[in-house]
Design an enzyme around this catalytic site. Structure first.
Site, PDB file in Angstrom:
ATOM      1  N   HIS A  17       0.841  -1.205   0.000  1.00  0.00           N
ATOM      2  CA  HIS A  17       0.000   0.000   0.000  1.00  0.00           C
ATOM      3  C   HIS A  17       0.875   1.254   0.000  1.00  0.00           C
ATOM      4  O   HIS A  17       0.605   2.210  -0.730  1.00  0.00           O
ATOM      5  CB  HIS A  17      -0.889   0.055   1.255  1.00  0.00           C
ATOM      6  CG  HIS A  17      -1.918  -1.020   1.375  1.00  0.00           C
ATOM      7  ND1 HIS A  17      -2.081  -1.765   2.521  1.00  0.00           N
ATOM      8  CD2 HIS A  17      -2.854  -1.475   0.506  1.00  0.00           C
ATOM      9  CE1 HIS A  17      -3.088  -2.617   2.356  1.00  0.00           C
ATOM     10  NE2 HIS A  17      -3.561  -2.475   1.147  1.00  0.00           N
ATOM     11  N   LYS A  41     -17.164  -8.268   5.894  1.00  0.00           N
ATOM     12  CA  LYS A  41     -15.770  -8.543   6.249  1.00  0.00           C
ATOM     13  C   LYS A  41     -15.557  -8.218   7.718  1.00  0.00           C
ATOM     14  O   LYS A  41     -16.141  -7.264   8.238  1.00  0.00           O
ATOM     15  CB  LYS A  41     -14.852  -7.636   5.417  1.00  0.00           C
ATOM     16  CG  LYS A  41     -13.963  -8.402   4.438  1.00  0.00           C
ATOM     17  CD  LYS A  41     -13.048  -7.443   3.716  1.00  0.00           C
ATOM     18  CE  LYS A  41     -11.760  -8.071   3.268  1.00  0.00           C
ATOM     19  NZ  LYS A  41     -10.872  -7.115   2.611  1.00  0.00           N
ATOM     20  N   ARG A  90      -2.200  -6.449  -8.323  1.00  0.00           N
ATOM     21  CA  ARG A  90      -1.082  -7.366  -8.066  1.00  0.00           C
ATOM     22  C   ARG A  90      -1.093  -8.424  -9.153  1.00  0.00           C
ATOM     23  O   ARG A  90      -0.796  -8.170 -10.287  1.00  0.00           O
ATOM     24  CB  ARG A  90      -1.210  -7.978  -6.663  1.00  0.00           C
ATOM     25  CG  ARG A  90      -0.890  -6.978  -5.565  1.00  0.00           C
ATOM     26  CD  ARG A  90      -1.414  -7.415  -4.225  1.00  0.00           C
ATOM     27  NE  ARG A  90      -2.870  -7.325  -4.179  1.00  0.00           N
ATOM     28  CZ  ARG A  90      -3.580  -7.403  -3.081  1.00  0.00           C
ATOM     29  NH1 ARG A  90      -3.002  -7.608  -1.929  1.00  0.00           N
ATOM     30  NH2 ARG A  90      -4.887  -7.282  -3.120  1.00  0.00           N
ATOM     31  N   SER A 128      -2.681  -7.654   2.992  1.00  0.00           N
ATOM     32  CA  SER A 128      -2.958  -7.547   4.427  1.00  0.00           C
ATOM     33  C   SER A 128      -3.261  -8.937   4.988  1.00  0.00           C
ATOM     34  O   SER A 128      -2.820  -9.295   6.085  1.00  0.00           O
ATOM     35  CB  SER A 128      -4.156  -6.634   4.684  1.00  0.00           C
ATOM     36  OG  SER A 128      -3.861  -5.330   4.266  1.00  0.00           O
TER      37      SER A 128
END
Ligand code: ADP
Length: 162
Positions: A17, A41, A90, A128
């Protein structure tokens, strides 16, 4: 004034990040890192804790600020007079997810553009979720999260395991 919003969970902020934020801060006049809620979440850190981590990490970048928002990101972008939403990409697995969100956002508000920024090669595997897994099982967090995040991350995971 060119403003970008970079939304995400940042639970917690990772070096991946940080790389994206530093790079886009050189392109836009202002970057707002937006801690946004993903329905369903669960998070390890509260909004405020995540905000603090990002603020400490990026205090050297003067045109970055951090905010918290529950609601549609496009609404936040519009309210704050930004033109662009930035997302990081990514591996290929990110692509379909990002394309779906970008298309939905385009449908909600066609005046807002989504820009995808490729992860730098040294960070493309950092997430994360992955970082939390490494921390949980005692792996090294070097180069994965900012230094000041390591201790709180280990402590929170320990507390959670009890
Ligand atoms: P995570 O998948 O790490 O939980 P977030 O929801 O906090 O991520 O991510 C916010 C944005 O940052 C997303 O667009 C995500 O693809 C991007 N991102 C996350 N990690 C990286 C990385 N290592 N390199 C580039 N972009 C990333």
């Amino acid at each position: 004034m060119k403003k970008a919003v970079y939304p995400g969970s940042f639970d917690p902020i990772t070096t991946g990040h940080v790389d994206i934020i530093e790079r886009i801060s050189r392109i836009f006049d202002e970057v707002i890192v937006l801690i946004s809620e993903a329905p369903g979440k669960t998070y390890l850190f509260t909004h405020e804790e995540r905000k603090k981590f990002i603020e400490i990490t990026l205090k050297h970048v003067k045109n970055v600020r951090v905010d918290i928002y529950e609601g549609l990101t496009v609404d936040y972008v519009k309210k704050n007079k930004a033109q662009v939403m930035v997302r990081g990409l990514r591996a290929v697995v990110d692509f379909e997810y990002e394309m779906t969100i970008a298309s939905m956002n385009q449908k909600l508000d066609s005046s807002i553009e989504t820009m995808l920024v490729f992860a730098s090669p040294e960070y493309y595997y950092v997430s994360s979720r992955g970082v939390k897994e490494v921390a949980k099982y005692g792996g090294s967090l070097n180069d994965l999260v900012p230094e000041h995040v390591r201790k709180p991350l280990l402590e929170r995971l320990k507390k959670q395991a009890k």
